[in-house]
Design an enzyme around this catalytic site. Structure first.
Site, PDB file in Angstrom:
ATOM      1  N   ASP A   1      -3.139  22.359  58.186  1.00 49.12           N
ATOM      2  CA  ASP A   1      -2.900  22.836  59.335  1.00 49.12           C
ATOM      3  C   ASP A   1      -3.989  21.959  60.344  1.00 49.12           C
ATOM      4  OD1 ASP A   1      -2.742  23.811  62.249  1.00 49.12           O
ATOM      5  OD2 ASP A   1      -2.559  26.006  61.233  1.00 49.12           O
TER       6      ASP A   1
ATOM      7  N   LYS B   1      -2.384  21.640  70.258  1.00 46.42           N
ATOM      8  CA  LYS B   1      -3.138  22.127  71.181  1.00 46.42           C
ATOM      9  C   LYS B   1      -3.079  20.554  71.887  1.00 46.42           C
ATOM     10  CE  LYS B   1      -5.709  26.272  69.344  1.00 46.42           C
ATOM     11  NZ  LYS B   1      -4.686  26.892  70.177  1.00 46.42           N
TER      12      LYS B   1
ATOM     13  N   TYR C   1      -6.021  31.160  60.534  1.00 42.36           N
ATOM     14  CA  TYR C   1      -4.671  32.039  61.362  1.00 42.36           C
ATOM     15  C   TYR C   1      -3.999  30.669  61.315  1.00 42.36           C
ATOM     16  CZ  TYR C   1      -2.305  32.443  66.412  1.00 42.36           C
ATOM     17  OH  TYR C   1      -1.400  32.970  66.382  1.00 42.36           O
TER      18      TYR C   1
HETATM   19  N1  PMP Z   1      -2.532  26.717  63.614  1.00 45.76           N
HETATM   20  C1  PMP Z   1      -4.310  27.089  64.153  1.00 45.76           C
HETATM   21  C2  PMP Z   1      -5.353  26.357  62.992  1.00 45.76           C
HETATM   22  C3  PMP Z   1      -4.481  27.416  65.468  1.00 45.76           C
HETATM   23  O1  PMP Z   1      -5.681  27.804  65.588  1.00 45.76           O
HETATM   24  C4  PMP Z   1      -3.052  28.175  66.632  1.00 45.76           C
HETATM   25  C5  PMP Z   1      -3.738  28.469  68.132  1.00 45.76           C
HETATM   26  N2  PMP Z   1      -5.074  29.204  68.001  1.00 45.76           N
HETATM   27  C6  PMP Z   1      -2.348  27.092  65.816  1.00 45.76           C
HETATM   28  C7  PMP Z   1      -1.821  27.329  64.325  1.00 45.76           C
HETATM   29  C8  PMP Z   1      -0.733  28.090  66.356  1.00 45.76           C
HETATM   30  O2  PMP Z   1      -0.294  27.645  67.455  1.00 45.76           O
HETATM   31  P1  PMP Z   1      -0.419  28.235  69.297  1.00 45.76           P
HETATM   32  O3  PMP Z   1      -1.406  29.107  70.056  1.00 45.76           O
HETATM   33  O4  PMP Z   1       0.298  26.418  70.192  1.00 45.76           O
HETATM   34  O5  PMP Z   1       0.833  28.392  68.501  1.00 45.76           O
END
Ligand code: PMP
Length: 461
Positions: A258, A286, A158
């Site tokens: 990521d 985060k 994700y």
């Molecule tokens: N990349 C990863 C690996 C994530 O875990 C998340 C959020 N769960 C995101 C991108 C997106 O971040 P946000 O919810 O702050 O938009």
């Protein structure tokens, strides 16, 4: 009695314990589609509606107390309402006299230097307001720098909520295609089929198959983006990481880490320090926002410089005739980028972590080992999978879980029953979600959690 009955019984008990949440959902339904403002916050029959947070604890609208292991999907590394973070926020606003300058400012530099020290691959960086914005910017950077227009991502990974990456995150198993050449499965209404052609799906932890796809399409693929630890808990194997770095370099494809989940949770230097890999571009989010919306994108200087406004004009520049066209520069902007209050909260978060992260790892391991023992006591095959301060409980007889397809073979039904029963015992994570820990989870919380697990497993097995 079969397990479906057991799950229904567990859900019934949960509904009895949370009447206020059910009632409140009828109000949230009046203002937000499905009663939520992020689809992830929804689950059947209704999510718990929380009213107060304190340290490692959350309290719902019925007054039930929970030990929080969701921690807002991992964002809260110091639990709820940490006094040092609260102080940093107030100090920033009081001393600076504002929450927003609308100009470059000192905290952008202070945070940037801190990040550069911990993540040396981020030679230059930009701030965004979320992880989604960070991965979106990273993708555009890769397109701009390489001149290519496709991205490769791994099945089951994700990267946020935008069109290029909303494919094959959690695809139906009958649509995934061949293991060594996965299909691109669109997973949102409104995403055009164009993306099936422009997002290439790779199998995780399978270097040979991934390298094969990449080398066939090297002239089209700008970058490979990955969660170094899939879903925050399925780690890449070291040999896979080493191989992927080598192959992408050889093929002139950028490697994007990521680290929105792994940053500051796998170690202060994230997955890149853990695996000793230098990605070309990194996305963070985060934890580094200290509980506030943030994202960061950084990487090699020559790549990041494609967004430098000095090189050219941008869409807001009215003196366009003096410079070259806006399309010569990667457009990146945002009213709140580099928000001073959030950076103050983020810096306080990192400062605290520098002293306390090793304790979080010790407490996480204690919880993992405790859970493993309780399952073993009842002869149930399972694994706690994860690194650093995140893990997941996977009910499976398989030796090792290395990718999405293997995870799908685990027993989600029993796991869900356990989760609903744990919710009734005051242990909070969204059903089927992973566990994240924080610096305020200690001996007391671990013991309470293991006692609850023991009672739940006794009811089940
Ligand atoms: N990349 C990863 C690996 C994530 O875990 C998340 C959020 N769960 C995101 C991108 C997106 O971040 P946000 O919810 O702050 O938009």
């Amino acid at each position: 009695m079969d397990k479906e009955d057991g799950l229904n019984r567990a859900i019934k008990k949960y509904v009895e314990k949370t009447p206020g949440s059910k009632e409140f959902l009828s109000q949230t339904n009046e203002v937000m589609p499905g009663g939520v403002t992020a689809n992830i916050k929804s689950f059947d029959p209704h999510p718990v509606i929380m009213k107060k947070g304190m340290g490692a604890y959350l309290y719902d609208v019925d007054g039930n107390e929970y030990i929080d292991y969701l921690l807002s999907y991992g964002a809260l590394m110091h639990g709820h309402g940490h006094p040092e973070i609260n102080k940093a926020i107030h100090t920033q606003i009081e001393e600076d006299g504002t929450s927003l300058f609308g100009t470059p400012h000192a905290l952008e530099v202070k945070m940037g230097k801190k990040i550069q020290a911990l993540y040396p691959s981020l030679e230059l960086l930009r701030y965004t307001n979320s992880g989604t914005e960070a991965t979106l910017l990273a993708t555009r950077m890769a397109y701009a720098y390489t001149g290519k227009n496709k991205i490769a991502k791994f099945e089951g990974h994700y990267h946020g909520g935008f069109d290029q990456v909303l494919l094959s995150v959690n695809p139906p198993i009958d649509e995934v295609g061949l293991q060594h050449e996965p299909n691109a499965v669109i997973e949102s209404r409104g995403v055009d089929s164009y993306h099936e052609e422009h997002t290439v799906i790779l199998p995780f932890n399978d270097l040979e198959a991934a390298a094969n796809i990449l080398s066939k399409r090297r002239d089209e693929i700008a970058a490979v983006v990955l969660e170094p630890v899939q879903g925050g808990f399925i780690p890449a194997e070291q040999s896979f990481m080493d191989g992927l770095r080598k192959v992408t370099e050889e093929l002139d494809i950028l490697l994007i880490f990521d680290e929105v989940k792994t940053g500051f949770r796998l170690g202060l230097g994230g997955a890149q320090a853990f695996y000793k890999i230098n990605p070309d571009i990194t996305a963070l989010g985060k934890v580094v926002g200290g509980g506030f919306p943030v994202g960061m994108v950084g990487g090699k200087k020559e790549i990041m410089m494609v967004s430098s406004p000095k090189a050219s004009s941008d869409v807001f520049d009215s003196s366009q005739s003096l410079k070259s066209s806006a399309k010569d520069v990667l457009f990146h902007s945002g009213t709140y980028n580099g928000h001073p209050t959030i950076l103050a909260a983020g810096l306080a978060t990192i400062n605290l972590l520098e002293k306390e992260l090793h304790n979080v790892f010790a407490v996480t391991n204690q919880l993992k080992e405790g859970i493993n023992k309780l399952f073993a006591k009842r002869g149930v095959a399972m694994q706690t999978i994860g690194l650093g301060s995140i893990f997941n409980v996977v009910i499976t007889e398989q030796d090792k879980i290395l990718n999405y397809r293997q995870l799908q073979q685990s027993n989600f039904k029993i796991r869900k029953e356990i989760d609903f029963r744990l919710l009734c015992e005051g242990i909070y994570t969204k059903p089927l979600n992973r566990y994240s820990l924080s610096t305020v989870h200690g001996e007391k919380e671990i013991n309470r959690t293991l006692d609850a697990y023991d009672r739940v497993l006794m009811q089940l097995f």
